[in-house]
Scaffold this active site. Sequence first.
Site, PDB file in Angstrom:
ATOM      1  CG  HIS A  25       7.743  12.066  -0.785  1.00  0.00           C
ATOM      2  ND1 HIS A  25       7.558  11.712   0.523  1.00  0.00           N
ATOM      3  CD2 HIS A  25       7.311  11.024  -1.532  1.00  0.00           C
ATOM      4  CE1 HIS A  25       7.028  10.507   0.565  1.00  0.00           C
ATOM      5  NE2 HIS A  25       6.864  10.068  -0.651  1.00  0.00           N
TER       6      HIS A  25
ATOM      7  CG  ASP B 115      -2.158   9.682   4.996  1.00  0.00           C
ATOM      8  OD1 ASP B 115      -2.494   9.089   3.962  1.00  0.00           O
ATOM      9  OD2 ASP B 115      -1.019   9.614   5.489  1.00  0.00           O
TER      10      ASP B 115
ATOM     11  NE  ARG C  13      -3.971   2.846   0.757  1.00  0.00           N
ATOM     12  CZ  ARG C  13      -2.928   3.599   0.445  1.00  0.00           C
ATOM     13  NH1 ARG C  13      -2.732   4.756   1.057  1.00  0.00           N
ATOM     14  NH2 ARG C  13      -2.075   3.213  -0.477  1.00  0.00           N
TER      15      ARG C  13
ATOM     16  CB  SER D  24      -1.281   8.308   1.123  1.00  0.00           C
ATOM     17  OG  SER D  24      -0.555   8.126   2.315  1.00  0.00           O
TER      18      SER D  24
ATOM     19  CE  LYS E 203       1.915  10.720   4.246  1.00  0.00           C
ATOM     20  NZ  LYS E 203       2.213   9.311   4.544  1.00  0.00           N
TER      21      LYS E 203
END
Lengths: 431, 431
Positions: free
Chosen positions: A82, A161, A168, A183, A187
């Site tokens: 990621h 989320d 947000r 967050s 995932k």
Amino acid sequence: MRAVDIIIKKRDKQELTSREIGFFIKGFTNGDIPDYQASSFAMTIMLNGMTSRETTDLALAMAHSGQVLDLSKIVDVVVDKHSSGGVGDKTSISVMPMVAACGLPVGKMSGRGLGFSGGTLDKLESIPGYRVDLTTDEFKQQLKDKGIVLTGQSLDLAPADGKMYALRDVTGTVPSTPLIASSIMCKKIAAGATAIVLDVKVGLGAFMETLDEARKLASLMVDIGHLAGRKTVALLSDMNQPLGSTVGNSLEVIEAVELLRGHAPADYWEHCLHVTSHVLVVGGRAKDLAEGRAMAEKCIADGSALEKFRVLVQAQGGDVSYVDDTSKFERAKYVEVVNAPRSGFISQVHARIVGEASVVLGAGRAKKGDPIDHAVGFIIHKKVGDKVEAGEPLFEIHANDEAKLAEARSVVLSAHDFSNKFVSPLPLFYE
Amino acid sequence: MRAVDIIIKKRDKQELTSREIGFFIKGFTNGDIPDYQASSFAMTIMLNGMTSRETTDLALAMAHSGQVLDLSKIVDVVVDKHSSGGVGDKTSISVMPMVAACGLPVGKMSGRGLGFSGGTLDKLESIPGYRVDLTTDEFKQQLKDKGIVLTGQSLDLAPADGKMYALRDVTGTVPSTPLIASSIMCKKIAAGATAIVLDVKVGLGAFMETLDEARKLASLMVDIGHLAGRKTVALLSDMNQPLGSTVGNSLEVIEAVELLRGHAPADYWEHCLHVTSHVLVVGGRAKDLAEGRAMAEKCIADGSALEKFRVLVQAQGGDVSYVDDTSKFERAKYVEVVNAPRSGFISQVHARIVGEASVVLGAGRAKKGDPIDHAVGFIIHKKVGDKVEAGEPLFEIHANDEAKLAEARSVVLSAHDFSNKFVSPLPLFYE
């Protein structure tokens, strides 16, 4: 238990229990706790922070707000890589096939770009036919059959989320380290990854502008990963200038494919080899980084990484002839080379400004849901530390609109700074 | 201008402009800005504070979210006296007729009780027929004809405040000094008061428990009043023990009427004279506090204050025979005198505990909209500093339910502390 008491507790800087966090997220997911309480809660977290333990509980509660994929019956290890987001960051498109070619199954769910920061899904959609909306069953089947999947976030994963993120975005609670960390990690956890490499970007074109902030985010995410029983490693990499040479969707796919063929700018090449080695180590395929690196180099040299990318594109319905012949990608109407206005050493190519200019051209979105133009973008010829002569090509603009081209030209020129003295190149990784 | 940017600015501890505050409150009032943004905004104010200037802008914006009464064509000066809320605080019921009897028009909109704190409207409704729901036109007409009005908050005044208060109640943003100050002051401004005396309660039975907090709130409200062009004065008065002898609705009305007849416990008498003098000075009717005090004493002695209260009750549909003969008020089923369990000096009569016990009896509300029992409550015989002998009457319980009576007895006994050594009486006012 009442939502307001949980808000008050965090407002008063007390540590929340796992039960309290679980109660809040469950209530928020099923609608018992309204948005106005959730946004107030998010602001208390934004301003008063959370401990690693609380953040992990939050990530786990959000992960379990929907289905949590268990891929252990399909494959032994599922790795995910990621990136926290940046400009010109097409790393996943090169690294995921490399890792899969080295024998580690890769099942990744990516996101879209927003603002100055690009998104892997948008880039992959440059390839005609490429589907990013696989169902969970298709995801599992392809992971089993092909050992590689690169699709969008499934709707039934971590619904809390998605709901929280939308909130947000409009309530001033985006740049909170615990909220960002939970967050991202919820995932990864929900998508079933067992080994995770986090590439946290630092600098002018990243969400974290200082090394200190990036380090905090990275260490928090690693803690969450460990507490959730996932092997997790974080790298801190530079995002002061765009990564590699290209910024834009099809331009970046072409650069990523070229890397799989063995041709790439030095920084992007080094970045991909480094990340791949880490993924191979954390996924248990290589005993150390040196072995990982050797494997990564080999899968490029023998063409197996490129072949894995072809398999991926084909499996997800993309036209693989674009991979075989990247000149097939639609070209922008106007291509203009901009020359250096002066001689000297490049001291800055401001990543965020270049990213924002790509939004002007149409390569990115000003707001969620905006359409994007896959053909437009930039090719950056000179990086920080490079010596340049006045009149030498500095960068290239690919545009479909003359007015936007003119605007992008002056913006990207202003993103470049020059120095008369020698300037050191930027490091690729910090830690 | 976008709501989220205003939230972000306050989140980042920057001072908001008048335009930004005005934009937010206007949007919130007409529904363009949703509750989830308003609650997030309220939390930033709760945690990051506001300057006097910002708080004034907030109060003015909320005042102007609906109709702002202009009473200048009806009367020269309209005075209002506001208490920040406490236990046994029936001051308005005595002071407003005194002030009106001294020739100053009084147009006051009061609130209901919540939790341990009583409300003037609930108390006045002990008088059969007394209406607290005057329309704005009725308010104006009565102010003109009778020079005295004591009714509920009109719905078309400061609608943003009502909406914001409901939200604050469930999002952990009640105890914020700027939010409390602007909420109080916007109603005073909208109701057309030109001279305002604020009685800020400090102590165990007040929302502000320390002198420092109370001083901040008082000074902020005075600033708002001045910046809004209203003559404003604040007093800081003690609320560690209940004010006067009674706690409960009809019991307090009876005590307030008795004061207008010249009979009252020393603390309540002194409190009312002091507040009245200040109102007369700030309203321009007396040149100094000494003159104000002499006028206040005179209007009691000559019966004009009591007559003004009769006029008020009659004008608002109340049965004035209850004023003339307070024994007509419905009495609770059970009246029990509780004796002192030991001898000594009273060192505490915990106002909040007594207030909460009155909620147990039914005199107050646990939550908005609960029905209340007007007959029940307490008569407190001994105050802090009083010497008491074991077996002497300590307090009296008026109850309509035996189980509640038993609970209230033990709770209120525990609210009393005794000392073997001399204890000084509590001051009535701090500043």
